[in-house]
Design a protein around this motif. Structure first.
Motif, mmCIF file in Angstrom:
data_model
loop_
_atom_site.group_PDB
_atom_site.id
_atom_site.type_symbol
_atom_site.label_atom_id
_atom_site.label_comp_id
_atom_site.label_asym_id
_atom_site.label_seq_id
_atom_site.Cartn_x
_atom_site.Cartn_y
_atom_site.Cartn_z
ATOM 1 N N PHE A 45 -3.655 64.709 52.145
ATOM 2 C CA PHE A 45 -2.581 63.971 51.466
ATOM 3 C C PHE A 45 -1.474 64.968 51.118
ATOM 4 C CE2 PHE A 45 -0.442 61.885 47.942
ATOM 5 C CZ PHE A 45 -0.342 60.582 48.425
ATOM 6 N N SER A 46 -0.220 64.576 51.354
ATOM 7 C CA SER A 46 0.883 65.532 51.195
ATOM 8 C C SER A 46 1.607 65.341 49.860
ATOM 9 C CB SER A 46 1.849 65.350 52.375
ATOM 10 O OG SER A 46 2.783 66.380 52.378
ATOM 11 N N TRP A 47 1.704 66.439 49.092
ATOM 12 C CA TRP A 47 2.377 66.393 47.784
ATOM 13 C C TRP A 47 3.736 67.070 47.893
ATOM 14 C CZ3 TRP A 47 0.199 63.356 44.277
ATOM 15 C CH2 TRP A 47 -1.168 63.102 44.379
ATOM 16 N N GLY A 48 4.761 66.420 47.356
ATOM 17 C CA GLY A 48 6.090 67.008 47.489
ATOM 18 C C GLY A 48 7.002 66.714 46.319
ATOM 19 N N ALA A 49 8.226 67.178 46.468
ATOM 20 C CA ALA A 49 9.288 66.852 45.506
ATOM 21 C C ALA A 49 10.566 66.693 46.321
ATOM 22 C CB ALA A 49 9.450 67.956 44.466
ATOM 23 N N GLY A 50 11.570 66.062 45.713
ATOM 24 C CA GLY A 50 12.751 65.738 46.505
ATOM 25 C C GLY A 50 14.070 66.077 45.836
ATOM 26 N N SER A 51 15.120 65.964 46.658
ATOM 27 C CA SER A 51 16.494 66.196 46.199
ATOM 28 C C SER A 51 17.425 65.535 47.218
ATOM 29 C CB SER A 51 16.809 67.685 46.163
ATOM 30 O OG SER A 51 16.960 68.153 47.492
ATOM 31 N N LYS A 448 -7.169 53.052 47.480
ATOM 32 C CA LYS A 448 -8.532 52.475 47.493
ATOM 33 C C LYS A 448 -8.486 51.013 47.933
ATOM 34 C CE LYS A 448 -10.178 56.259 45.928
ATOM 35 N NZ LYS A 448 -10.754 57.200 46.864
ATOM 36 N N ASP A 449 -7.357 50.335 47.674
ATOM 37 C CA ASP A 449 -7.198 48.940 48.147
ATOM 38 C C ASP A 449 -6.980 48.897 49.660
ATOM 39 O OD1 ASP A 449 -7.153 48.137 45.451
ATOM 40 O OD2 ASP A 449 -4.954 48.088 45.354
ATOM 41 N N GLY A 450 -6.760 50.048 50.263
ATOM 42 C CA GLY A 450 -6.566 50.086 51.718
ATOM 43 C C GLY A 450 -5.132 50.327 52.155
ATOM 44 N N VAL A 451 -4.213 50.597 51.210
ATOM 45 C CA VAL A 451 -2.820 50.853 51.590
ATOM 46 C C VAL A 451 -2.738 52.257 52.211
ATOM 47 C CG1 VAL A 451 -0.430 50.935 50.788
ATOM 48 C CG2 VAL A 451 -2.053 49.418 49.642
ATOM 49 N N ASN A 452 -1.964 52.349 53.289
ATOM 50 C CA ASN A 452 -1.940 53.571 54.099
ATOM 51 C C ASN A 452 -0.890 54.583 53.598
ATOM 52 O OD1 ASN A 452 -2.272 55.343 56.203
ATOM 53 N ND2 ASN A 452 -1.368 54.007 57.770
ATOM 54 N N VAL A 453 -1.068 55.098 52.370
ATOM 55 C CA VAL A 453 -0.088 56.051 51.827
ATOM 56 C C VAL A 453 -0.510 57.465 52.212
ATOM 57 C CG1 VAL A 453 1.191 56.813 49.787
ATOM 58 C CG2 VAL A 453 0.150 54.546 49.803
ATOM 59 N N ARG A 454 0.410 58.215 52.853
ATOM 60 C CA ARG A 454 0.057 59.562 53.332
ATOM 61 C C ARG A 454 0.639 60.684 52.485
ATOM 62 N NH1 ARG A 454 -1.309 59.444 58.792
ATOM 63 N NH2 ARG A 454 -2.254 57.427 59.218
ATOM 64 N N ARG A 500 -1.344 70.592 38.501
ATOM 65 C CA ARG A 500 -2.805 70.367 38.417
ATOM 66 C C ARG A 500 -3.226 69.176 39.269
ATOM 67 N NH1 ARG A 500 -5.195 73.767 34.823
ATOM 68 N NH2 ARG A 500 -3.654 74.793 33.502
ATOM 69 N N ILE A 501 -2.397 68.137 39.273
ATOM 70 C CA ILE A 501 -2.716 66.982 40.140
ATOM 71 C C ILE A 501 -2.768 67.463 41.591
ATOM 72 C CG2 ILE A 501 -1.915 64.738 40.993
ATOM 73 C CD1 ILE A 501 -0.615 64.213 38.307
ATOM 74 N N ILE A 502 -1.784 68.300 41.959
ATOM 75 C CA ILE A 502 -1.727 68.779 43.344
ATOM 76 C C ILE A 502 -2.948 69.641 43.662
ATOM 77 C CG2 ILE A 502 -0.431 70.234 44.977
ATOM 78 C CD1 ILE A 502 2.156 69.370 43.526
#
Ligand code: NOJ
Length: 586
Positions: A45-51, A448-454, A500-502
């Motif tokens: 799973f990819s963790w990021g931040a944006g601008s 967990k509901d099955g949604v395909n979030v990457r 910490r989540i990451i």
């Protein structure tokens, strides 16, 4: 600058106003929240931040960059709060290395940023001129990210249209823009596509259409009510499809990347889940938001409900055809399926109820076309932007809606986060910690509901220029001191929490997660004090400068000292008066 004490006063006042406005509705019946879920995200799973470019880069006229509609808009008096501009913003243009080290500190897997079209093609028209210095800047940024093992996710259009295209052709109102955008995108694929594998054509086209061409709150500031937004969206959808096909036929074989779009979608929940009219109104709310763009891209045409409502209103207004343009059958099949992944930008939720707006001639608007009213539960926290209430459960519902409507596409959350309105230093952002914790937890439940979030992108890495709100709303994980010339960055407590989540790839177990918040806030009070002292020092320096500079002193004294002081006094007096009235009524 408001004094430190002003922000809590504002919150009390807002609370008093909200409570009195909603006292006839029992909101406790509407509690949709569920308990916290401990668990981790799928591996990879990819963790990021944006601008985005205009919000952070600054250097608006440096190294051959052309003007964008936001440069021109923000330079006109009265368009942006306090007449702030993005001229220097976070000076991100000069701070690639510093900012990548902040990303390293967070251990991000990806960074989402946008390319400023007029920085690399100053007039927007490729045959006019290509600005090599602009290309060089993005090359350095991309290379530096990759050297640090951070995947670039690149947005082609985050609202900064070249001004020449607006002046010459009317910007997104004119279909000729489709080819210019395609030329710009092709140039980006050619120059950066050997290293960039995730492309986002448009960021939040809803805002471009509605705020840029319908209400005029955003650049280019046009108020073409009832038609401007629909025409803009129509051309954006065509431009998106064209760029996807260009990539698919000319670059994909060699570069093996993906092209998607980032849509903004707030969730609409029926006020009364047993009332069919409310259920339909809430569905319309989401269809006029996310569905407006997602339905053509996934299914080939606008949502039926938009065609019905706008068509019916247009007839009632005596028009010969619908204000919503239509796609030819050739266009429909060309547009359908042009999305390798879908980006979702999500911040908040509304309760929705049915409300009829009579269709009057000359009174047409996107908002009245929907026949609905938006409500908020006064108990929802709203620490920052006026429109942004923290309602984590709405996020899970939206993600499940996307799964059901569009065949469970590959999703990246491209924006999610919360602002603070306080003008004074606040590095101990416990409300942001709670927002991220609860929203990310709802995303985990959706998976967990099955949604395909990457992947997930926290919005945003830095405090930055917040469009028509200027610098008054801070979304950053890192605080930026905009008053200091060098624009230093300071970590807020949420940096430690997100980190910490990451590193745990989620929320491993209750015992561990419960220690995170305390640990995250351990150091922020001392950093807070240091920064506050630094800010006081620069305020004192500014006052001295004002006193010694007779040319600017009068106006600036009024806006920077007199107005905030008088406003604070008014707010205090109104709060006391309201409380007094409420007491008497009880
Ligand atoms: C969505 C926009 O894409 C982004 O630029 C902005 O900062 C956030 N909304 C918050 O308003």
């Amino acid at each position: 600058m408001l004094p430190r004490c002003a922000a809590p006063v504002c919150h009390v006042l807002l609370l008093v106003l909200c409570l009195s406005a909603a006292e006839d509705f029992d909101w406790t019946k509407n509690d949709r929240s569920s308990s916290f879920y401990y668990g981790t995200f799928p591996t990879g799973f990819s963790w990021g931040a944006g601008s985005s470019a205009y919000q952070t880069e600054g250097a608006w006229d440096k190294d051959g960059k052309g003007l964008s509609i936001w440069d021109v808009f923000s330079h006109k008096k009265g368009r942006v709060l306090r007449n702030d501009t993005g001229d220097s913003s976070c000076e991100g243009y000069y701070k690639v290395k510093d900012d990548v080290s902040l990303m390293n500190e967070l251990k991000l897997n990806h960074y989402r940023f946008s390319i400023s079209w007029p920085r690399i093609i100053p007039t927007g028209i490729k045959s006019d001129h290509i600005n090599e210095k602009g290309i060089q800047y993005y090359n350095e940024l991309i290379d530096h990210l990759l050297e640090n093992k951070i995947t670039p996710i690149v947005t082609l259009y985050h609202w900064d249209l070249p001004q020449v295209l607006q002046e010459k052709y009317g910007g997104w109102q004119n279909v000729s823009i489709v080819n210019h955008f395609n030329d710009f995108a092709s140039l980006c694929f050619e120059k950066f596509g050997n290293r960039v594998k995730y492309w986002i054509t448009f960021n939040n086209p809803w805002s471009v259409a509605v705020e840029g061409y319908e209400t005029g709150e955003h650049a280019p500031g046009l108020k073409m009510r009832g038609t401007g937004a629909y025409r803009t969206a129509h051309n954006i959808i065509k431009a998106h499809a064209k760029v996807w096909h260009t990539y698919d036929t000319q670059w994909r074989g060699r570069q093996k990347g993906l092209v998607g779009i980032s849509l903004s979608g707030e969730w609409g929940e029926p006020v009364d889940i047993n009332n069919q009219k409310d259920i339909e109104a809430a569905e319309r709310y989401v269809q006029f938001y996310l569905g407006w763009f997602a339905t053509p891209i996934f299914h080939g045409d606008y949502p039926q409900v938009m065609k019905d409502y706008i068509g019916k209103k247009s007839t009632q207004q005596g028009l010969g055809s619908s204000r919503l343009p239509s796609f030819s059958s050739q266009e429909k099949s060309y547009i359908k399926g042009t999305c390798d992944f879908l980006g979702i930008g999500h911040f908040t939720t509304r309760y929705i109820t049915q409300k009829n707006y009579p269709a009057s001639r000359g009174g047409a608007s996107f908002f009245t076309d929907r026949d609905l009213a938006e409500l908020v539960d006064p108990r929802w926290p709203d620490p920052g932007s006026e429109w942004l209430y923290s309602v984590p459960w709405g996020f899970r519902r939206l993600l499940n809606f996307v799964k059901a409507q569009y065949g469970n596409p590959m999703l990246y959350v491209t924006e999610n986060g919360v602002s603070e309105k306080m003008q004074c230093t606040e590095l101990c952002d416990d409300w942001r910690i709670k927002y991220y914790r609860d929203y990310i937890n709802e995303m985990l439940k959706a998976i967990k509901d099955g949604v395909n979030v990457r992947g997930y992108t926290a919005w945003s890495l830095l405090d930055k220029f917040e469009w028509d709100e200027g610098y008054s709303e801070r979304f950053g994980l890192y605080y930026v001191d905009f008053r200091s010339k060098n624009k230093p960055r300071y970590p807020k407590a949420s940096v430690q929490y997100y980190k910490r989540i990451i590193s745990s790839n989620g929320f491993p177990n209750q015992r561990e997660v419960e220690t995170w918040k305390r640990r995250a806030t351990e150091t922020c009070s001392s950093s807070n004090q240091l920064l506050a002292a630094e800010e006081q020092r620069s305020t004192a320096a500014n006052i001295l400068r004002l006193i010694h500079d007779p040319l600017t002193s009068h106006m600036e004294m009024v806006t920077e000292i007199v107005v905030p002081t008088v406003c604070t006094l008014c707010i205090l007096l109104s709060a006391v008066f309201l409380m007094f009235l409420l007491r008497r009524r009880n």
